[in-house]
Design a protein around this motif. Sequence first.
Motif, PDB file in Angstrom:
ATOM      1  N   MET A   2      -6.051   5.216   2.150  1.00 46.51           N
ATOM      2  CA  MET A   2      -5.141   6.306   1.833  1.00 46.51           C
ATOM      3  C   MET A   2      -4.114   5.879   0.799  1.00 46.51           C
ATOM      4  O   MET A   2      -3.581   4.785   0.833  1.00 46.51           O
ATOM      5  CB  MET A   2      -4.420   6.780   3.113  1.00 46.51           C
ATOM      6  N   ASN A   3      -3.863   6.764  -0.176  1.00 46.94           N
ATOM      7  CA  ASN A   3      -2.835   6.496  -1.172  1.00 46.94           C
ATOM      8  C   ASN A   3      -1.461   6.496  -0.506  1.00 46.94           C
ATOM      9  O   ASN A   3      -1.235   7.163   0.510  1.00 46.94           O
ATOM     10  CB  ASN A   3      -2.882   7.548  -2.274  1.00 46.94           C
ATOM     11  N   SER A   4      -0.528   5.757  -1.099  1.00 50.12           N
ATOM     12  CA  SER A   4       0.776   5.594  -0.455  1.00 50.12           C
ATOM     13  C   SER A   4       1.922   5.757  -1.442  1.00 50.12           C
ATOM     14  O   SER A   4       1.756   5.585  -2.646  1.00 50.12           O
ATOM     15  CB  SER A   4       0.880   4.223   0.218  1.00 50.12           C
ATOM     16  N   ILE A   5       3.072   6.099  -0.887  1.00 52.09           N
ATOM     17  CA  ILE A   5       4.323   6.164  -1.632  1.00 52.09           C
ATOM     18  C   ILE A   5       5.279   5.171  -0.995  1.00 52.09           C
ATOM     19  O   ILE A   5       5.571   5.257   0.204  1.00 52.09           O
ATOM     20  CB  ILE A   5       4.947   7.576  -1.586  1.00 52.09           C
ATOM     21  N   TYR A  35      -0.437  11.705   1.141  1.00 46.96           N
ATOM     22  CA  TYR A  35       0.076  10.372   0.838  1.00 46.96           C
ATOM     23  C   TYR A  35       0.798   9.786   2.057  1.00 46.96           C
ATOM     24  O   TYR A  35       1.524  10.487   2.757  1.00 46.96           O
ATOM     25  CB  TYR A  35       1.052  10.424  -0.337  1.00 46.96           C
ATOM     26  N   GLN A  36       0.586   8.515   2.285  1.00 43.84           N
ATOM     27  CA  GLN A  36       1.244   7.813   3.379  1.00 43.84           C
ATOM     28  C   GLN A  36       2.564   7.227   2.904  1.00 43.84           C
ATOM     29  O   GLN A  36       2.647   6.637   1.833  1.00 43.84           O
ATOM     30  CB  GLN A  36       0.342   6.688   3.895  1.00 43.84           C
ATOM     31  N   GLY A  89       3.037   0.647  -3.351  1.00 44.59           N
ATOM     32  CA  GLY A  89       2.512   2.001  -3.324  1.00 44.59           C
ATOM     33  C   GLY A  89       1.995   2.477  -4.674  1.00 44.59           C
ATOM     34  O   GLY A  89       2.336   1.926  -5.722  1.00 44.59           O
ATOM     35  N   ASP A  90       1.177   3.524  -4.627  1.00 45.02           N
ATOM     36  CA  ASP A  90       0.693   4.133  -5.867  1.00 45.02           C
ATOM     37  C   ASP A  90       1.849   4.771  -6.629  1.00 45.02           C
ATOM     38  O   ASP A  90       1.886   4.728  -7.858  1.00 45.02           O
ATOM     39  CB  ASP A  90      -0.359   5.194  -5.536  1.00 45.02           C
ATOM     40  N   TYR A  91       2.765   5.357  -5.875  1.00 43.39           N
ATOM     41  CA  TYR A  91       4.018   5.858  -6.429  1.00 43.39           C
ATOM     42  C   TYR A  91       5.169   5.158  -5.715  1.00 43.39           C
ATOM     43  O   TYR A  91       5.041   4.737  -4.557  1.00 43.39           O
ATOM     44  CB  TYR A  91       4.138   7.371  -6.245  1.00 43.39           C
ATOM     45  N   GLU A 114       2.084  14.963 -10.398  1.00 38.24           N
ATOM     46  CA  GLU A 114       0.657  15.232 -10.309  1.00 38.24           C
ATOM     47  C   GLU A 114       0.255  16.554 -10.965  1.00 38.24           C
ATOM     48  O   GLU A 114      -0.847  16.656 -11.517  1.00 38.24           O
ATOM     49  CB  GLU A 114       0.213  15.215  -8.844  1.00 38.24           C
ATOM     50  N   THR A 165       5.658   6.573 -11.262  1.00 37.54           N
ATOM     51  CA  THR A 165       4.288   6.085 -11.237  1.00 37.54           C
ATOM     52  C   THR A 165       4.307   4.557 -11.263  1.00 37.54           C
ATOM     53  O   THR A 165       5.316   3.934 -11.594  1.00 37.54           O
ATOM     54  CB  THR A 165       3.491   6.604 -12.444  1.00 37.54           C
ATOM     55  N   ARG A 166       3.185   3.972 -10.950  1.00 31.94           N
ATOM     56  CA  ARG A 166       3.089   2.511 -10.968  1.00 31.94           C
ATOM     57  C   ARG A 166       3.310   1.972 -12.382  1.00 31.94           C
ATOM     58  O   ARG A 166       3.887   0.895 -12.570  1.00 31.94           O
ATOM     59  CB  ARG A 166       1.710   2.102 -10.432  1.00 31.94           C
TER      60      ARG A 166
END
Length: 318
Positions: A2-5, A35-36, A89-91, A114, A165-166
């Motif tokens: 799962m993508n994460s923040i 997002y997690q 995290g991705d963000y 997004e 963003t990353r």
Amino acid sequence: MMNSITLIIPCFNEEDAIPLFYKETEKIKKDLRGYQLEYLFINDGSTDHTLQTLRDLHSSFPDKIHYVSFTKNFGKEAAIYAGLRESSGDYVAVMDVDLQDPPEFLPLMLEGIEDENYDMVGACRVNRQGEPKIRSFFANQFYKLINKLSDTQFVPGVRDFRLMTREVVNSVIQISEYNRFSKGIFSWIGYNTKYLEYTNRKRVAGETNWSFWQLVRYSIEGIINFSEKPLAIASYVGLGSFIVSIIAIIFIVIRKLLFGGSAYGWASMISVILMIGGIQLLCLGILGKYIGNIYLETKKRPLYLIKEKDNTNNYEHK
């Protein structure tokens, strides 16, 4: 996976605010498009029970609650930088733990990145209701002044609260200067940025750790770090005072020759000396501040030292 923040939350003596922050922020996770949320608390040398509160919270939620504890208080700028370096995290978002940064803005920020293709979405206060009037006045004057002095533009009322963003995070990490002013750095790096406006909110617990004079000092650091114009102003002031002094001397000599007036006098002499001496000290002070920053940069000291991280003592430095 799962993508994460990752939420970066600097903390200094915030034992009462931390549980309230976690409870309120968890309410919005259903609106984060799957997002997690990953919490990364930075304990900036707190002297209360902040560290123990973070330990307990991590024990209850080891997969999503993480913390880094400094050896002493290095300041919020160091805490933000440490959080960015440690984030995964991705963000990544930077937030204050006192809930003056509204957690419900995170879904809107995510939408801006997004759906609207922004690289960074920040928050901006449209007023300072609830703050002392003198602090609000000087804060507004600071933004007017720094925007006149610096080529980097600062949005009035902008907060450190933002989602990135990353790619943006990696760019900020590359700027490893010792004297940091994050609001300026976030603006200087560029990227497509959007700001969400909101009215000022009061702290949910505790007292602010920023005194008026600390804010003044922080503002001066911002001007010094993002503008060379004070050096030019000091030069112009020095040149101007020299010209005025020459004109005054010529005037006194001519008056003496034509009208027989006195060219002497302790009061006038002392006034001129004090004026010129004060201008010189002002210019030396401005020059000294720049030299002092250069001195700190050349020392190459770490911005922070980590004593504890997620219940493991590793004493590392960045």
